[in-house]
Design a protein around this motif. Structure first.
Motif, PDB file in Angstrom:
ATOM      1  N   PRO A 204       8.642 -19.510 -25.549  1.00 56.16           N
ATOM      2  CA  PRO A 204       7.670 -20.586 -25.336  1.00 56.16           C
ATOM      3  C   PRO A 204       7.858 -21.738 -26.313  1.00 56.16           C
ATOM      4  CG  PRO A 204       6.671 -18.825 -26.598  1.00 56.16           C
ATOM      5  CD  PRO A 204       8.051 -18.354 -26.263  1.00 56.16           C
ATOM      6  N   PHE A 205       7.511 -22.950 -25.846  1.00 58.65           N
ATOM      7  CA  PHE A 205       7.576 -24.142 -26.682  1.00 58.65           C
ATOM      8  C   PHE A 205       6.694 -25.218 -26.064  1.00 58.65           C
ATOM      9  CE2 PHE A 205      11.158 -24.328 -23.691  1.00 58.65           C
ATOM     10  CZ  PHE A 205      10.956 -25.559 -23.081  1.00 58.65           C
TER      11      PHE A 205
ATOM     12  N   LEU B 131       0.131 -18.063 -30.839  1.00 55.78           N
ATOM     13  CA  LEU B 131       1.487 -18.252 -31.327  1.00 55.78           C
ATOM     14  C   LEU B 131       1.561 -19.246 -32.480  1.00 55.78           C
ATOM     15  CD1 LEU B 131       3.445 -18.359 -27.938  1.00 55.78           C
ATOM     16  CD2 LEU B 131       3.660 -16.608 -29.718  1.00 55.78           C
ATOM     17  N   PHE B 132       0.722 -20.283 -32.440  1.00 57.34           N
ATOM     18  CA  PHE B 132       0.789 -21.326 -33.461  1.00 57.34           C
ATOM     19  C   PHE B 132      -0.245 -21.131 -34.580  1.00 57.34           C
ATOM     20  CE2 PHE B 132       3.128 -23.656 -30.172  1.00 57.34           C
ATOM     21  CZ  PHE B 132       4.169 -24.194 -30.936  1.00 57.34           C
ATOM     22  N   ALA B 133      -1.002 -20.044 -34.552  1.00 55.60           N
ATOM     23  CA  ALA B 133      -2.044 -19.843 -35.562  1.00 55.60           C
ATOM     24  C   ALA B 133      -1.458 -19.743 -36.963  1.00 55.60           C
ATOM     25  CB  ALA B 133      -2.861 -18.593 -35.235  1.00 55.60           C
ATOM     26  N   SER B 134      -0.395 -18.953 -37.136  1.00 54.33           N
ATOM     27  CA  SER B 134       0.182 -18.790 -38.472  1.00 54.33           C
ATOM     28  C   SER B 134       0.849 -20.085 -38.940  1.00 54.33           C
ATOM     29  CB  SER B 134       1.189 -17.638 -38.481  1.00 54.33           C
ATOM     30  OG  SER B 134       2.257 -17.896 -37.587  1.00 54.33           O
TER      31      SER B 134
ATOM     32  N   SER C 257       1.986 -37.431 -24.085  1.00 50.16           N
ATOM     33  CA  SER C 257       2.185 -36.538 -22.949  1.00 50.16           C
ATOM     34  C   SER C 257       2.666 -35.199 -23.500  1.00 50.16           C
ATOM     35  CB  SER C 257       3.224 -37.138 -21.991  1.00 50.16           C
ATOM     36  OG  SER C 257       3.313 -36.393 -20.793  1.00 50.16           O
ATOM     37  N   VAL C 258       1.993 -34.106 -23.115  1.00 50.87           N
ATOM     38  CA  VAL C 258       2.257 -32.779 -23.684  1.00 50.87           C
ATOM     39  C   VAL C 258       2.486 -31.787 -22.554  1.00 50.87           C
ATOM     40  CG1 VAL C 258       1.348 -30.914 -25.116  1.00 50.87           C
ATOM     41  CG2 VAL C 258       0.814 -33.297 -25.687  1.00 50.87           C
ATOM     42  N   LEU C 259       3.522 -30.968 -22.692  1.00 52.47           N
ATOM     43  CA  LEU C 259       3.829 -29.940 -21.710  1.00 52.47           C
ATOM     44  C   LEU C 259       4.138 -28.649 -22.456  1.00 52.47           C
ATOM     45  CD1 LEU C 259       4.216 -29.652 -18.602  1.00 52.47           C
ATOM     46  CD2 LEU C 259       6.643 -30.109 -18.974  1.00 52.47           C
ATOM     47  N   GLY C 260       3.419 -27.583 -22.127  1.00 46.95           N
ATOM     48  CA  GLY C 260       3.653 -26.279 -22.731  1.00 46.95           C
ATOM     49  C   GLY C 260       4.396 -25.378 -21.767  1.00 46.95           C
ATOM     50  N   VAL C 261       5.493 -24.799 -22.213  1.00 40.73           N
ATOM     51  CA  VAL C 261       6.363 -23.996 -21.355  1.00 40.73           C
ATOM     52  C   VAL C 261       6.405 -22.560 -21.862  1.00 40.73           C
ATOM     53  CG1 VAL C 261       8.728 -23.694 -20.499  1.00 40.73           C
ATOM     54  CG2 VAL C 261       7.780 -26.001 -20.781  1.00 40.73           C
ATOM     55  N   GLY C 262       6.184 -21.630 -20.970  1.00 37.16           N
ATOM     56  CA  GLY C 262       6.399 -20.232 -21.298  1.00 37.16           C
ATOM     57  C   GLY C 262       5.158 -19.377 -21.391  1.00 37.16           C
ATOM     58  N   THR C 263       3.983 -19.991 -21.556  1.00 33.13           N
ATOM     59  CA  THR C 263       2.757 -19.203 -21.619  1.00 33.13           C
ATOM     60  C   THR C 263       1.565 -20.125 -21.412  1.00 33.13           C
ATOM     61  OG1 THR C 263       1.557 -17.540 -22.906  1.00 33.13           O
ATOM     62  CG2 THR C 263       2.505 -19.401 -24.129  1.00 33.13           C
ATOM     63  N   ASP C 264       0.345 -19.608 -21.633  1.00 29.45           N
ATOM     64  CA  ASP C 264      -0.849 -20.390 -21.354  1.00 29.45           C
ATOM     65  C   ASP C 264      -1.526 -20.834 -22.651  1.00 29.45           C
ATOM     66  OD1 ASP C 264      -2.053 -18.098 -22.344  1.00 29.45           O
ATOM     67  OD2 ASP C 264      -2.816 -17.434 -20.401  1.00 29.45           O
ATOM     68  N   HIS C 265      -2.678 -21.478 -22.508  1.00 23.38           N
ATOM     69  CA  HIS C 265      -3.360 -22.059 -23.657  1.00 23.38           C
ATOM     70  C   HIS C 265      -3.726 -21.012 -24.709  1.00 23.38           C
ATOM     71  CE1 HIS C 265      -6.010 -24.928 -25.774  1.00 23.38           C
ATOM     72  NE2 HIS C 265      -6.807 -23.884 -25.933  1.00 23.38           N
TER      73      HIS C 265
ATOM     74  N   VAL D  77       9.696 -31.418 -30.075  1.00 25.22           N
ATOM     75  CA  VAL D  77       9.468 -30.062 -29.605  1.00 25.22           C
ATOM     76  C   VAL D  77       8.679 -29.346 -30.705  1.00 25.22           C
ATOM     77  CG1 VAL D  77      11.674 -29.169 -30.504  1.00 25.22           C
ATOM     78  CG2 VAL D  77      10.482 -27.956 -28.660  1.00 25.22           C
ATOM     79  N   PHE D  78       7.679 -28.555 -30.292  1.00 26.27           N
ATOM     80  CA  PHE D  78       6.906 -27.720 -31.207  1.00 26.27           C
ATOM     81  C   PHE D  78       7.279 -26.272 -30.925  1.00 26.27           C
ATOM     82  CE2 PHE D  78       4.741 -31.595 -31.632  1.00 26.27           C
ATOM     83  CZ  PHE D  78       3.720 -31.536 -32.587  1.00 26.27           C
ATOM     84  N   LEU D  79       7.788 -25.581 -31.957  1.00 24.05           N
ATOM     85  CA  LEU D  79       8.230 -24.205 -31.809  1.00 24.05           C
ATOM     86  C   LEU D  79       7.347 -23.285 -32.651  1.00 24.05           C
ATOM     87  CD1 LEU D  79      12.068 -24.800 -32.193  1.00 24.05           C
ATOM     88  CD2 LEU D  79      10.797 -24.501 -30.062  1.00 24.05           C
ATOM     89  N   PRO D  80       6.874 -22.160 -32.092  1.00 21.25           N
ATOM     90  CA  PRO D  80       6.089 -21.217 -32.892  1.00 21.25           C
ATOM     91  C   PRO D  80       6.905 -20.756 -34.103  1.00 21.25           C
ATOM     92  CG  PRO D  80       5.940 -20.675 -30.563  1.00 21.25           C
ATOM     93  CD  PRO D  80       6.992 -21.746 -30.679  1.00 21.25           C
ATOM     94  N   GLY D  81       6.300 -20.829 -35.264  1.00 18.80           N
ATOM     95  CA  GLY D  81       6.990 -20.420 -36.475  1.00 18.80           C
ATOM     96  C   GLY D  81       7.737 -21.539 -37.160  1.00 18.80           C
ATOM     97  N   ALA D  82       8.297 -22.470 -36.391  1.00 20.25           N
ATOM     98  CA  ALA D  82       9.075 -23.575 -36.966  1.00 20.25           C
ATOM     99  C   ALA D  82       8.322 -24.888 -36.956  1.00 20.25           C
ATOM    100  CB  ALA D  82      10.398 -23.729 -36.218  1.00 20.25           C
ATOM    101  N   GLY D  83       7.368 -25.046 -36.048  1.00 22.13           N
ATOM    102  CA  GLY D  83       6.560 -26.258 -36.016  1.00 22.13           C
ATOM    103  C   GLY D  83       7.203 -27.411 -35.279  1.00 22.13           C
TER     104      GLY D  83
END
Length: 407
Positions: free
Chosen positions: A272-273, A342-345, A328-336, A219-225
């Motif tokens: 989102p994740f 969200l992941f820029a920082s 295989s990648v699935l993004g949940v909660g928002t768009d590209h 799982v990739f989490l914004p802020g936690a990676g």
């Protein structure tokens, strides 16, 4: 799907799934029932032989009702003979499913004759397992009740084992007299994440993680990676960094002739994740686990859309891998676009704290190794020169008057 191309949408499913009756008659508890949560009622079980159905909640268009983005790919080193299967990638309004399967070429290197030509056991195993697992998970996942993870793991174990054994029988393979713990019939790994939304339209999700072998779920989490969800089934129980250095033997994998375990764990997530399933060709040839996270997120940062992101990940993976690679990648909660923000920082933090220092050290080591190679070359050349000057006196007693060495 053509190896090396983005995964296409799954084929439509064939048979409608029956709706549960309003007041069902009492009956024995189904083999795969709901978890013990009072708000959930058990629904009907699908026939595993019937395949997927058009009414499935996993068969809707993601841009209309499901998670915000998705992509998958399968990069084969030898076209038409890659031992990873195409990944599984499905989603619906309340559900999601990602999975990868890596046929084990060393343990499953036996070649079988098939109507499509010679194929290794690894090639066949990953595809058999993929098809069975997709059919079972489409049948078992339903937004109306909670998945019983341990029972689902037992179901996948039984279904894949039986399918692999049946396929092995169909191949009419001769019994080998060679015995080795490293050889298996039709071996493959699996890493799978099944998602269920906890509350209709809400941002809380349950991830059921199933795996066998050393393919991984993240799982990739914004802020936690990036956070690894599966545990590598390997003989040397090192961490992810140690596994890159040691390349340990896989201790548990699906196969037709050796029993195996399908592990399960449940993880609660808040959107989102991103959920990612990947075979070791995606992460096993990089310098560190941090570099895998950076490969995925730097490609996201630089891509204007999801197709561009997928292409960038494939290009970066192809440049380093020495194996087949599927993801295989699935993004949940928002768009590209929002995921990029969200992941820029986190991407910047990765580069500053880990990637830049590690790459600088690697470049320094490479430079010094180059200098050392030059010194060794100079050493050999000077050694030869000095030996040439020393040799005549040293060998004077070994030669005859005519200058020939004695026999």
């Amino acid at each position: 799907m053509t190896e090396g191309a983005p995964q296409q949408e799954p084929a439509p499913i064939a048979e409608p799934k029956p709706e549960p009756p309003a007041e069902p008659e009492p009956e024995p508890e189904p083999e795969l029932g709901p978890q013990n949560e009072p708000e959930s009622e058990p629904g009907p079980q699908a026939d595993p032989e019937s395949g997927p159905h058009p009414g499935s909640a996993l068969d809707r268009e993601p841009e209309q009702t499901g998670p915000g983005l998705s992509f998958g790919f399968n990069l084969g080193k030898i076209e038409g003979h890659g031992e990873d299967s195409d990944p599984i990638l499905r989603d619906g309004q309340e559900l999601g499913l990602v999975a990868v399967f890596d046929g084990m070429g060393g343990a499953g290197g036996t070649v079988y004759e098939t109507p499509d030509g010679p194929r290794t056991g690894a090639y066949l195993a990953s595809r058999v397992a993929r098809d069975v697992v997709e059919a079972r998970m489409v049948a078992l996942l339903d937004p109306k009740w909670n998945l019983d993870g341990p029972a689902a793991a037992a179901d996948l174990h039984r279904s894949v084992r039986d399918a692999l054994q049946t396929r092995l029988t169909e191949l009419h393979a001769p019994v080998s007299g060679l015995r080795s713990r490293l050889l298996r019939a039709l071996p493959t790994t699996m890493a799978l994440v099944a998602l269920q939304r906890r509350d209709a339209g809400g941002d809380r999700w349950v991830a059921h993680v199933f795996w066998a072998g050393d393919s991984r779920a993240y799982v990739f989490l914004p802020g936690a990676g990036a956070q690894q969800l599966s545990v590598d089934d390997i003989r040397d129980h090192g961490d992810a960094m140690a596994n890159l250095r040691e390349d340990s033997v896989v201790s548990n994998a699906m196969s037709a002739d050796v029993d195996f375990v399908v592990h399960h764990r449940r993880v609660d997530l808040t959107a989102p994740f991103l959920v990612v399933a990947a075979t070791d060709g995606c992460f096993g040839y990089l310098p560190s686990p941090m570099h895998f996270e950076h490969l995925v997120l730097a490609a996201l940062r630089d891509a204007p859309d999801t197709d561009g992101w997928s292409g960038a990940v494939q290009t970066a993976t192809s440049e380093v891998t020495g194996d087949d690679a599927s993801m295989s990648v699935l993004g949940v909660g928002t768009d590209h676009d929002e995921f990029r923000a969200l992941f820029a920082s986190r991407t910047a933090e990765l580069e500053q704290r880990w990637i830049t220092p590690l790459d600088a050290l690697a470049a320094d080591v490479q430079r010094r190794e180059g200098e050392l190679d030059e010194l060794r070359t100079a050493q050999r050349q000077r050694q030869a020169q000095l030996w040439a000057a020393y040799k005549p006196a040293y060998e004077r007693q070994l030669t005859t008057a005519g200058g020939r060495e004695r026999p």
